[in-house]
Every structure is written in structure tokens, then in C-alpha cells.
Design a protein around this motif. Sequence first.
Motif, PDB file in Angstrom:
ATOM      1  N   LYS A  27       0.874  -1.179   0.000  1.00 46.59           N
ATOM      2  CA  LYS A  27       0.000   0.000   0.000  1.00 46.59           C
ATOM      3  C   LYS A  27       0.909   1.225   0.000  1.00 46.59           C
ATOM      4  O   LYS A  27       1.805   1.338   0.836  1.00 46.59           O
ATOM      5  CB  LYS A  27      -0.891   0.000   1.235  1.00 46.59           C
ATOM      6  CG  LYS A  27      -1.869   1.149   1.258  1.00 46.59           C
ATOM      7  CD  LYS A  27      -2.779   1.068   2.471  1.00 46.59           C
ATOM      8  CE  LYS A  27      -3.796   2.171   2.443  1.00 46.59           C
ATOM      9  NZ  LYS A  27      -3.407   3.338   3.178  1.00 46.59           N
ATOM     10  N   THR A  29       1.140   5.550  -0.300  1.00 48.38           N
ATOM     11  CA  THR A  29       0.565   6.886  -0.328  1.00 48.38           C
ATOM     12  C   THR A  29       1.683   7.838  -0.701  1.00 48.38           C
ATOM     13  O   THR A  29       2.740   7.813  -0.072  1.00 48.38           O
ATOM     14  CB  THR A  29      -0.008   7.269   1.057  1.00 48.38           C
ATOM     15  OG1 THR A  29      -0.920   6.258   1.475  1.00 48.38           O
ATOM     16  CG2 THR A  29      -0.715   8.599   1.010  1.00 48.38           C
ATOM     17  N   ARG A  39      -0.636  13.372   7.371  1.00 44.10           N
ATOM     18  CA  ARG A  39      -1.081  12.410   8.381  1.00 44.10           C
ATOM     19  C   ARG A  39      -0.993  10.963   7.924  1.00 44.10           C
ATOM     20  O   ARG A  39      -0.710  10.080   8.706  1.00 44.10           O
ATOM     21  CB  ARG A  39      -2.506  12.711   8.817  1.00 44.10           C
ATOM     22  CG  ARG A  39      -2.574  13.370  10.167  1.00 44.10           C
ATOM     23  CD  ARG A  39      -3.968  13.568  10.564  1.00 44.10           C
ATOM     24  NE  ARG A  39      -4.526  14.475   9.552  1.00 44.10           N
ATOM     25  CZ  ARG A  39      -5.745  14.934   9.544  1.00 44.10           C
ATOM     26  NH1 ARG A  39      -6.573  14.579  10.469  1.00 44.10           N
ATOM     27  NH2 ARG A  39      -6.172  15.742   8.608  1.00 44.10           N
ATOM     28  N   GLY A  40      -1.216  10.710   6.646  1.00 37.77           N
ATOM     29  CA  GLY A  40      -1.174   9.344   6.132  1.00 37.77           C
ATOM     30  C   GLY A  40       0.189   8.692   6.272  1.00 37.77           C
ATOM     31  O   GLY A  40       0.314   7.470   6.270  1.00 37.77           O
ATOM     32  N   ALA A  42       2.086   8.929   8.940  1.00 41.75           N
ATOM     33  CA  ALA A  42       2.343   8.578  10.343  1.00 41.75           C
ATOM     34  C   ALA A  42       2.263   7.070  10.576  1.00 41.75           C
ATOM     35  O   ALA A  42       3.009   6.531  11.391  1.00 41.75           O
ATOM     36  CB  ALA A  42       1.360   9.300  11.259  1.00 41.75           C
ATOM     37  N   SER A  43       1.390   6.393   9.846  1.00 37.29           N
ATOM     38  CA  SER A  43       1.193   4.958  10.092  1.00 37.29           C
ATOM     39  C   SER A  43       2.056   4.066   9.193  1.00 37.29           C
ATOM     40  O   SER A  43       2.017   2.851   9.333  1.00 37.29           O
ATOM     41  CB  SER A  43      -0.285   4.608   9.896  1.00 37.29           C
ATOM     42  OG  SER A  43      -0.657   4.879   8.569  1.00 37.29           O
ATOM     43  N   CYS A  44       2.814   4.651   8.293  1.00 36.63           N
ATOM     44  CA  CYS A  44       3.606   3.818   7.386  1.00 36.63           C
ATOM     45  C   CYS A  44       4.867   3.287   8.069  1.00 36.63           C
ATOM     46  O   CYS A  44       5.362   3.873   9.023  1.00 36.63           O
ATOM     47  CB  CYS A  44       3.968   4.589   6.113  1.00 36.63           C
ATOM     48  SG  CYS A  44       5.149   5.911   6.365  1.00 36.63           S
ATOM     49  N   LYS A  45       5.346   2.172   7.569  1.00 33.12           N
ATOM     50  CA  LYS A  45       6.558   1.570   8.126  1.00 33.12           C
ATOM     51  C   LYS A  45       7.806   2.075   7.395  1.00 33.12           C
ATOM     52  O   LYS A  45       8.862   2.204   7.986  1.00 33.12           O
ATOM     53  CB  LYS A  45       6.469   0.042   8.026  1.00 33.12           C
ATOM     54  CG  LYS A  45       7.620  -0.663   8.681  1.00 33.12           C
ATOM     55  CD  LYS A  45       7.426  -2.165   8.710  1.00 33.12           C
ATOM     56  CE  LYS A  45       8.611  -2.819   9.374  1.00 33.12           C
ATOM     57  NZ  LYS A  45       8.505  -4.248   9.453  1.00 33.12           N
ATOM     58  N   GLY A  74       5.331  11.558  13.339  1.00 33.57           N
ATOM     59  CA  GLY A  74       5.820  10.205  13.570  1.00 33.57           C
ATOM     60  C   GLY A  74       6.918   9.757  12.628  1.00 33.57           C
ATOM     61  O   GLY A  74       7.066   8.566  12.377  1.00 33.57           O
ATOM     62  N   LYS A  78      11.386   5.801  11.192  1.00 27.35           N
ATOM     63  CA  LYS A  78      10.914   5.190   9.943  1.00 27.35           C
ATOM     64  C   LYS A  78      12.098   4.679   9.130  1.00 27.35           C
ATOM     65  O   LYS A  78      13.097   5.355   8.971  1.00 27.35           O
ATOM     66  CB  LYS A  78      10.163   6.206   9.083  1.00 27.35           C
ATOM     67  CG  LYS A  78       8.906   6.722   9.707  1.00 27.35           C
ATOM     68  CD  LYS A  78       7.703   6.058   9.104  1.00 27.35           C
ATOM     69  CE  LYS A  78       6.437   6.699   9.615  1.00 27.35           C
ATOM     70  NZ  LYS A  78       5.786   5.944  10.631  1.00 27.35           N
ATOM     71  N   ALA A 133       5.237  -5.916   8.511  1.00 31.80           N
ATOM     72  CA  ALA A 133       5.187  -5.775   9.976  1.00 31.80           C
ATOM     73  C   ALA A 133       4.703  -7.041  10.638  1.00 31.80           C
ATOM     74  O   ALA A 133       4.049  -7.850  10.107  1.00 31.80           O
ATOM     75  CB  ALA A 133       4.293  -4.624  10.358  1.00 31.80           C
TER      76      ALA A 133
END
Length: 133
Positions: A27, A29, A39-40, A42-45, A74, A78, A133
Motif C-alpha cells: 500500500k 501513499t 497524516r497518512g 504517520a502509520s507507514c513503516k 511520527g 521510519k 510488519a
Amino acid sequence: MIYSSEKKVIEKLALGLKRGLEEKGDKVTAYPDSEENFRGLASCKYLFVGTYKTSSFKPRTPQRLRDALARIPGISGKRSIAFIPKSGMGERKALLAVMNDMEKQGCFMIDQHAFSSEKDAYEFAKTISLKKA
């Protein structure tokens, strides 16, 4: 992924990477550095950062991209990959400049690459191994 929006070639490389990664099932972005909200990310690895060579002798990360990196929530920790278009002299210094700015924000650099074309970026993305993950 975040990329410098000042040069169209960077956007093409980013799109090549995005297409190759998505074909593998990742996935993705992608944001231009002119975006207001990241913001999108922040959750990526993993974080891919694309820029261009500003000068052959003393390249710097473009100011807009540096400011954008500072606004990403965040970002610290990373696993990150820097990319630029192939440009000959000063290419390595340009990569070092952006990697230095990424590390200042807490990114953990795992790779860097100079692509000759959108197809080159696409082929790289299809073969890179990103641990799930």
C-alpha cells in the motif's frame, strides 16, 4: 512517500516507484512536498523521499522539502529510502544532503538510489524487499 514537487521528473520517478510497489501488493501513499497535511505517513513503516540535485558543487535539500520533512508526524524511526534522478556530477552529494536532512528528523536510512527513468524506478520498486510488519 514524499517528493519534491518543484521538478516534474521527481513526480514521474515517484509514480514509477508507487506503481511498482503497488503491483507487488504494498500500500503506497504519495505526497508532493507542497501538501499541507501528511497524516497518512504517520502509520507507514517505510518512507521514500525524492528530491533533485540543486547544485553540482554544494547541493542542498530544497527548502520546501526540508520544511515538509519537519511537518511529517511520527517520522522518527521510519525505515527510509532517498531517491533522486540520475544526474552525473554531484549526484552522490545530493543524496548525502537529503539523507542528512532525513536523519536530522529521526529517519533510519536503509537505502538510497539514483534513477535514470520512471521505468528504472518501477523496476527497482518491483524487486526491493520491504519486510512486512
